[in-house]
Motif scaffolding. Structure first.
Motif, PDB file in Angstrom:
ATOM      1  N   TRP A  76     -31.350  56.736  -9.949  1.00  0.00           N
ATOM      2  CA  TRP A  76     -31.552  57.838  -9.008  1.00  0.00           C
ATOM      3  C   TRP A  76     -32.616  57.522  -7.948  1.00  0.00           C
ATOM      4  O   TRP A  76     -32.833  58.327  -7.042  1.00  0.00           O
ATOM      5  N   THR A  77     -33.278  56.384  -8.045  1.00  0.00           N
ATOM      6  CA  THR A  77     -34.418  56.103  -7.168  1.00  0.00           C
ATOM      7  C   THR A  77     -34.014  56.083  -5.697  1.00  0.00           C
ATOM      8  O   THR A  77     -34.699  56.653  -4.841  1.00  0.00           O
ATOM      9  N   GLY A  78     -32.922  55.414  -5.363  1.00  0.00           N
ATOM     10  CA  GLY A  78     -32.502  55.314  -3.960  1.00  0.00           C
ATOM     11  C   GLY A  78     -32.209  56.672  -3.345  1.00  0.00           C
ATOM     12  O   GLY A  78     -32.660  56.978  -2.239  1.00  0.00           O
ATOM     13  N   ALA A  79     -31.440  57.502  -4.068  1.00  0.00           N
ATOM     14  CA  ALA A  79     -31.119  58.836  -3.556  1.00  0.00           C
ATOM     15  C   ALA A  79     -32.373  59.684  -3.413  1.00  0.00           C
ATOM     16  O   ALA A  79     -32.521  60.439  -2.435  1.00  0.00           O
ATOM     17  N   LEU A  81     -35.523  58.635  -2.859  1.00  0.00           N
ATOM     18  CA  LEU A  81     -36.350  58.177  -1.744  1.00  0.00           C
ATOM     19  C   LEU A  81     -35.712  58.520  -0.398  1.00  0.00           C
ATOM     20  O   LEU A  81     -36.423  58.866   0.556  1.00  0.00           O
ATOM     21  N   MET A  82     -34.390  58.421  -0.307  1.00  0.00           N
ATOM     22  CA  MET A  82     -33.717  58.812   0.946  1.00  0.00           C
ATOM     23  C   MET A  82     -33.900  60.305   1.207  1.00  0.00           C
ATOM     24  O   MET A  82     -34.165  60.723   2.347  1.00  0.00           O
ATOM     25  N   LEU A 117     -39.616  53.318   0.724  1.00  0.00           N
ATOM     26  CA  LEU A 117     -38.169  53.150   0.779  1.00  0.00           C
ATOM     27  C   LEU A 117     -37.799  51.727   1.173  1.00  0.00           C
ATOM     28  O   LEU A 117     -36.857  51.143   0.617  1.00  0.00           O
ATOM     29  N   MET A 118     -38.542  51.145   2.111  1.00  0.00           N
ATOM     30  CA  MET A 118     -38.243  49.780   2.530  1.00  0.00           C
ATOM     31  C   MET A 118     -38.494  48.806   1.382  1.00  0.00           C
ATOM     32  O   MET A 118     -37.733  47.856   1.171  1.00  0.00           O
ATOM     33  N   GLY A 119     -39.586  49.046   0.613  1.00  0.00           N
ATOM     34  CA  GLY A 119     -39.849  48.187  -0.537  1.00  0.00           C
ATOM     35  C   GLY A 119     -38.740  48.262  -1.567  1.00  0.00           C
ATOM     36  O   GLY A 119     -38.300  47.239  -2.118  1.00  0.00           O
ATOM     37  N   TYR A 120     -38.279  49.475  -1.829  1.00  0.00           N
ATOM     38  CA  TYR A 120     -37.160  49.640  -2.762  1.00  0.00           C
ATOM     39  C   TYR A 120     -35.911  48.930  -2.236  1.00  0.00           C
ATOM     40  O   TYR A 120     -35.237  48.202  -2.971  1.00  0.00           O
ATOM     41  N   GLY A 121     -35.599  49.151  -0.956  1.00  0.00           N
ATOM     42  CA  GLY A 121     -34.395  48.559  -0.396  1.00  0.00           C
ATOM     43  C   GLY A 121     -34.461  47.050  -0.307  1.00  0.00           C
ATOM     44  O   GLY A 121     -33.448  46.357  -0.445  1.00  0.00           O
ATOM     45  N   LEU A 122     -35.658  46.521  -0.082  1.00  0.00           N
ATOM     46  CA  LEU A 122     -35.813  45.076   0.045  1.00  0.00           C
ATOM     47  C   LEU A 122     -35.400  44.367  -1.236  1.00  0.00           C
ATOM     48  O   LEU A 122     -34.778  43.299  -1.201  1.00  0.00           O
ATOM     49  N   PHE A 123     -35.723  44.968  -2.389  1.00  0.00           N
ATOM     50  CA  PHE A 123     -35.396  44.353  -3.672  1.00  0.00           C
ATOM     51  C   PHE A 123     -34.008  44.743  -4.181  1.00  0.00           C
ATOM     52  O   PHE A 123     -33.457  44.051  -5.040  1.00  0.00           O
ATOM     53  N   ASN A 124     -33.464  45.847  -3.696  1.00  0.00           N
ATOM     54  CA  ASN A 124     -32.227  46.365  -4.274  1.00  0.00           C
ATOM     55  C   ASN A 124     -31.060  46.480  -3.302  1.00  0.00           C
ATOM     56  O   ASN A 124     -29.948  46.769  -3.744  1.00  0.00           O
ATOM     57  N   GLY A 125     -31.307  46.301  -2.001  1.00  0.00           N
ATOM     58  CA  GLY A 125     -30.222  46.435  -1.046  1.00  0.00           C
ATOM     59  C   GLY A 125     -30.110  45.311  -0.046  1.00  0.00           C
ATOM     60  O   GLY A 125     -29.072  45.172   0.621  1.00  0.00           O
TER      61      GLY A 125
END
Length: 500
Positions: A76-79, A81-82, A117-125
């Motif tokens: 659920w982290t991505g949703a 943070l968005m 959010l960018m940190g999360y996306g950098l590792f996961n997206g």
């Protein structure tokens, strides 16, 4: 019982979930500590010897716990943070903008959320942007936007907005390559934010009306709630109304369906109170256009086009009729009752003319993200010294911010997503079930609403805004179904080849 369900209840899995929750809590606490102490350092640098250890400790905790958390976050982290960024972008407790394109505590907090959010996306997206051309283009647009901050006249705002754009692009790629359940959680997160802002804004209007109204237009008594302006709250309410239609349809009869209906009515009331005419027009025309597309009403579309053409020719041939029509529209739709307000789009035509002068000077790279707040006041102001902080058109806003290069990337993303969603909605065999069809229709409605609204507002262009987050979720929805269609075609091809 499935293997995943079995693993979820084993003691090892439970300990791992508790460890991830603990790491997430420590990461969030360290991030809040960092930005609080950093703000304190800017305001009172004489306590440097006390502030430095706190900053270093917060950075250590972020690196130690945050890195592990971002490498293996909950689903659920991505949703979350968005949705948090969607809430934070236009959330404000002040009237107006920070002078001179500067920053304050609110700006720093929003920048922190964007960086998270960018940190999360950098590792996961980041590794998933290559799955589809539209994801690549969205990432390229965000990367160029961040680069443009290096020559922006409002560099602090540009860097923060660039981080937000990259985070949105990475999270979009993550959502597009995840499961259908995860993709729907992104829509549900944005819907919850719209409901929260709707209820809180209406409560604020009832208790502290002056704080809830948009004082930039005091005579209109427009509702801005907890956002920067009425035109900021309007699109958020429109998203809530569109997503609410999907959730009302999918909810089982009972309290959940009634709750969604109640929130839907409240958001309609809030949207009307904003008096955001571009949003109202975008919502109405967007809903109507999608219905025409869904039902493949070719004859109706042709008739409406012919009717519009006939009205246009009549107005051109009979100038007196044009004046009468403008007078009718002014009396019923303009805030001042003047026809001039309609013909110059509430003063926007003068702003657009000034913006073209800026664009001609730097057409290719633009002035950088955040620069609009600095550059437009240099070329546009009235006799009382009033100016504008936006170009009031997404193409002009984008051209000033990132030039022809960045704008071409943005237009390609918007065009590919809109055309792709339109084809999916009209070809039901592309989508597997009613849930997917509802999401595709919801995304297409939002795209039409955003495009119409963006004709007279900056919307998703330039600096990151709630509409940019919504655009990311719409792009993710299109990309998810496009990848699914490609996989289905590959499976069918393999089946055919195996029969030979």
């Amino acid at each position: 019982m499935s293997r995943n369900a079995f693993l979820a209840i084993t003691p090892g899995a439970q300990r791992a979930n508790r460890s991830r929750s603990f790491a997430g809590a420590i990461t969030l606490l360290a991030l809040l500590t960092f930005f609080t102490v950093f703000t304190w350092l800017l305001m009172a640098p004489q306590f440097f010897l006390l502030q430095l250890p706190l900053l270093l400790g917060a950075v250590f905790l972020l690196l130690f716990f945050g890195l592990g958390y971002f490498l293996n976050p909950p689903e659920w982290t991505g949703a979350f943070l968005m949705a948090l960024l969607y809430l934070a972008q236009d959330f404000t407790v002040r009237q107006g903008l920070v002078g001179g394109g500067g920053v304050d505590l609110q700006s720093l907090v929003k920048g922190g959320i964007a960086a998270l959010l960018m940190g999360y996306g950098l590792f996961n997206g980041a590794t998933r942007v290559a799955r589809l051309p539209v994801l690549w283009l969205f990432f390229a647009y965000a990367a160029f936007g961040l680069f443009s901050a290096s020559y922006s006249s409002a560099r602090a705002l540009g860097i923060g907005s660039g981080f937000a754009l990259l985070g949105i692009a990475f999270a979009t790629a993550r959502a597009a390559t995840s499961t259908q359940k995860d993709l729907k959680s992104y829509w549900y997160g944005l819907y919850i934010v719209a409901v929260v802002l709707c209820v809180s804004s209406l409560l604020l209007l009832a208790t502290v009306p002056l704080m809830a109204r948009d004082l930039a237009d005091p005579g209109a008594y427009r509702l801005r709630g907890l956002t920067g302006s009425a035109n900021s709250l309007g699109p958020i309410m429109a998203l809530g109304i569109i997503a609410g239609l999907m959730l009302i349809k999918q909810a089982q009869p009972g309290w959940r369906k009634n709750m969604h209906r109640l929130f839907w009515v409240a958001m309609v009331v809030a949207l009307v109170l904003t008096n955001s005419r571009s949003t109202l027009l975008g919502l109405i025309l967007g809903l109507a256009a999608v219905e025409v597309v869904r039902r493949r009403q070719t004859i109706l579309t042709i008739l409406l086009t012919l009717l519009g053409g006939a009205l246009f020719l009549t107005v051109v041939a009979l100038p007196s009729l044009a004046k009468g029509l403008l007078r009718f529209v002014a009396e019923n739709f303009s805030r001042s009752g003047s026809t001039e307000e309609i013909t110059n789009f509430t003063g926007r035509s003068e702003i657009w003319e000034a913006c073209w002068g800026l664009i001609k000077d730097k057409p290719w790279q633009g002035y950088g993200l955040g620069s609009v707040r600095i550059e437009i006041p240099k070329v546009f102001y009235d006799e009382w010294g009033n100016t504008a902080a936006t170009a009031h058109n997404f193409v002009l806003e984008s051209l000033i911010s990132v030039g022809v290069i960045g704008t071409s990337l943005l237009l390609a993303v918007v065009l590919m997503s809109t055309v792709g969603l339109t084809r999916m909605v009209t070809r039901s065999q592309v989508l597997r079930d009613d849930d997917q069809r509802d999401m595709a229709v919801c995304a297409l409605r939002c795209m039409f609403m955003l495009l119409i609204h963006a004709m007279v507002e900056r919307a998703f262009a330039g600096m990151a805004a709630p509409s940019t987050v919504l655009l990311g979720v719409c792009v993710a929805t299109y990309a998810f179904f496009a990848i699914q269609q490609s996989q289905d075609q590959r499976v069918r091809h393999q089946c055919i080849m195996s029969l030979r």
